[in-house]
Write a protein that holds these residues in place. Structure first.
Motif, mmCIF file in Angstrom:
data_model
loop_
_atom_site.group_PDB
_atom_site.id
_atom_site.type_symbol
_atom_site.label_atom_id
_atom_site.label_comp_id
_atom_site.label_asym_id
_atom_site.label_seq_id
_atom_site.Cartn_x
_atom_site.Cartn_y
_atom_site.Cartn_z
ATOM 1 N N ASN A 1 -12.444 -18.323 11.438
ATOM 2 C CA ASN A 1 -12.672 -17.025 10.796
ATOM 3 C C ASN A 1 -14.129 -16.579 10.844
ATOM 4 O OD1 ASN A 1 -13.805 -18.816 8.988
ATOM 5 N ND2 ASN A 1 -12.221 -18.554 7.431
ATOM 6 N N ALA B 1 -10.400 -15.396 14.855
ATOM 7 C CA ALA B 1 -10.196 -14.216 14.010
ATOM 8 C C ALA B 1 -11.487 -13.811 13.295
ATOM 9 C CB ALA B 1 -9.088 -14.482 12.997
ATOM 10 N N ASP C 1 -13.893 -11.587 13.931
ATOM 11 C CA ASP C 1 -14.102 -10.149 13.739
ATOM 12 C C ASP C 1 -13.211 -9.602 12.631
ATOM 13 O OD1 ASP C 1 -15.969 -10.153 15.758
ATOM 14 O OD2 ASP C 1 -14.600 -9.409 17.294
ATOM 15 N N GLU C 2 -11.990 -10.078 12.602
ATOM 16 C CA GLU C 2 -11.012 -9.622 11.615
ATOM 17 C C GLU C 2 -11.464 -9.953 10.187
ATOM 18 O OE1 GLU C 2 -6.168 -10.094 11.044
ATOM 19 O OE2 GLU C 2 -7.154 -10.852 12.859
ATOM 20 N N PHE C 3 -11.912 -11.179 9.972
ATOM 21 C CA PHE C 3 -12.327 -11.610 8.635
ATOM 22 C C PHE C 3 -13.635 -10.943 8.209
ATOM 23 C CE2 PHE C 3 -9.078 -14.730 9.159
ATOM 24 C CZ PHE C 3 -8.785 -15.240 7.898
ATOM 25 N N SER D 1 -14.993 -8.191 9.223
ATOM 26 C CA SER D 1 -14.803 -6.756 8.991
ATOM 27 C C SER D 1 -14.186 -6.512 7.620
ATOM 28 C CB SER D 1 -13.915 -6.140 10.076
ATOM 29 O OG SER D 1 -14.552 -6.194 11.333
ATOM 30 N N ALA D 2 -13.217 -7.346 7.251
ATOM 31 C CA ALA D 2 -12.543 -7.186 5.962
ATOM 32 C C ALA D 2 -13.486 -7.472 4.795
ATOM 33 C CB ALA D 2 -11.332 -8.105 5.892
ATOM 34 N N LYS E 1 -5.962 -12.379 4.425
ATOM 35 C CA LYS E 1 -6.167 -12.374 5.880
ATOM 36 C C LYS E 1 -5.554 -13.612 6.529
ATOM 37 C CE LYS E 1 -7.891 -8.631 7.185
ATOM 38 N NZ LYS E 1 -7.123 -7.841 8.162
ATOM 39 N N GLU F 1 -1.896 -13.041 6.890
ATOM 40 C CA GLU F 1 -1.604 -12.114 7.993
ATOM 41 C C GLU F 1 -1.601 -12.850 9.329
ATOM 42 O OE1 GLU F 1 -4.127 -8.704 8.111
ATOM 43 O OE2 GLU F 1 -3.809 -8.216 5.993
ATOM 44 N N VAL F 2 -2.614 -13.701 9.525
ATOM 45 C CA VAL F 2 -2.707 -14.463 10.783
ATOM 46 C C VAL F 2 -1.537 -15.437 10.886
ATOM 47 C CG1 VAL F 2 -4.069 -16.128 12.100
ATOM 48 C CG2 VAL F 2 -5.215 -14.251 10.909
ATOM 49 N N ARG G 1 1.759 -13.750 11.783
ATOM 50 C CA ARG G 1 1.818 -13.382 13.207
ATOM 51 C C ARG G 1 2.151 -14.600 14.065
ATOM 52 N NH1 ARG G 1 -3.219 -10.309 12.394
ATOM 53 N NH2 ARG G 1 -4.305 -11.928 13.569
#
Length: 314
Positions: free
Chosen positions: A55, A82, A84-86, A88-89, A106, A109-110, A113
């Motif tokens: 993350n 992930a 960028d995802e974490f 950004s959040a 988060k 969510e991962v 998926r």
């Protein structure tokens, strides 16, 4: 008296009863999730997939170490980038509880998926007793929401399986030894990772600073312990304070961050006392932190016990 061997045998059968088909397991590489992964692997074999999420908040070299360990254990796994995802959040978020809830959400969510891709309907976690005790609920006050308990969303698509839920850290270590897990003695590392070692807003710059700081603290304390200068603490790390102060380096004015160093002795993590690290070791740590990390100009040592403090600052 806790019987780790009997517990492992019982839990392998319990996992088989709870999981009908395939499952994924959240594996961070720590003793809790790794012990749970080995239990689940023995129960489910090829029907289990370990998912390690990078993350962007992990320690130096962590992702490579986890991959090597899972390879050695023979557990089927996937590494998910992930970061960028974490990050950004987490942008703009300063409140510790909100950070933990965002990270917990988060992760789910991962995992959802990955579970869909693998054809799994169950998520196995290495949750242990202090996680849900400190997260509060019913008559328990919330100390802090652990991402894998209080940070879970209200609605999940996956069935949750937690084989270590009623164990404390010392008991989990016993289970890990029985299972032959190499990280059985590894110091605890928080699920939200560096997000709770960066005070205030989490940014790539701050994470990079505290990652280097943690690496130096771990190196020096482990070196001293190996040399017999001091006992190895139960947990030891650095955190980055959300304040800057004026300093001087090379006759130049600097306006840099403060790093806090924390080391504690404990058995199960429910209570802890600060470690009495010799001052010459603290001085070595301070000199390295301020000389090797640009942007750090002050170091403090936390001498708080738990209670009244917690081990991590957030």
């Amino acid at each position: 008296m806790f019987d780790a061997k009997s517990f492992t045998e019982t839990q392998v059968e319990a996992i088989r009863r709870q999981v009908d088909g395939k499952a994924i397991i959240a594996c961070s590489g720590g003793v809790d999730s790794t012990a749970a992964a080995v239990l689940a692997s023995r129960a489910l074999g090829a029907n289990l997939l370990a998912v390690y999420v990078d993350n962007g908040l992990m320690r130096k070299g962590e992702s490579e170490q986890v991959a090597a360990m899972l390879e050695k254990l023979g557990v089927s796994y996937r590494t998910i980038d992930a970061a960028d995802e974490f990050l950004s959040a987490l942008a703009g978020v300063t409140e510790p509880e909100k950070k933990r809830r965002i990270i917990g959400g988060k992760f789910i969510e991962v995992f959802e998926r990955e579970a869909m891709l693998f054809g799994a309907e169950c998520l196995i976690q290495g949750t242990i007793a202090p996680d849900w005790i400190e997260s509060g609920g019913k008559l328990r006050d919330r100390i802090k929401s652990h991402h894998n308990v209080g940070g879970l969303p209200d609605v999940m698509k996956l069935k949750l399986v937690e084989p270590l839920r009623d164990l404390y850290k010392d008991e989990v270590r016993q289970v890990a030894r029985v299972l032959g897990v190499t990280v059985s003695e590894r110091q605890p590392f928080p699920g939200p990772a560096m997000a709770v070692r960066v005070m205030g807003e989490v940014t790539r710059e701050k994470v990079a600073l505290v990652r280097e700081a943690c690496s130096i603290v771990e190196e020096e304390i482990e070196r001293a312990a190996k040399a017999g200068t001091m006992p190895l603490p139960w947990q030891y790390f650095a955190m980055l304070l959300d304040t800057r102060s004026v300093g001087v380096q090379g006759d130049l004015r600097v306006y840099g961050y403060t790093v806090g160093v924390r080391a504690v002795d404990s058995v199960d993590g429910m209570t802890a006392s600060y470690s009495k690290i010799p001052h010459d070791i603290l001085e070595t740590i301070s000199v390295r932190l301020t000389n090797e990390i640009k942007g750090i100009n002050r170091v403090v040592y936390d001498i708080s016990n738990k209670p009244p403090a917690t081990i991590e600052w957030e």
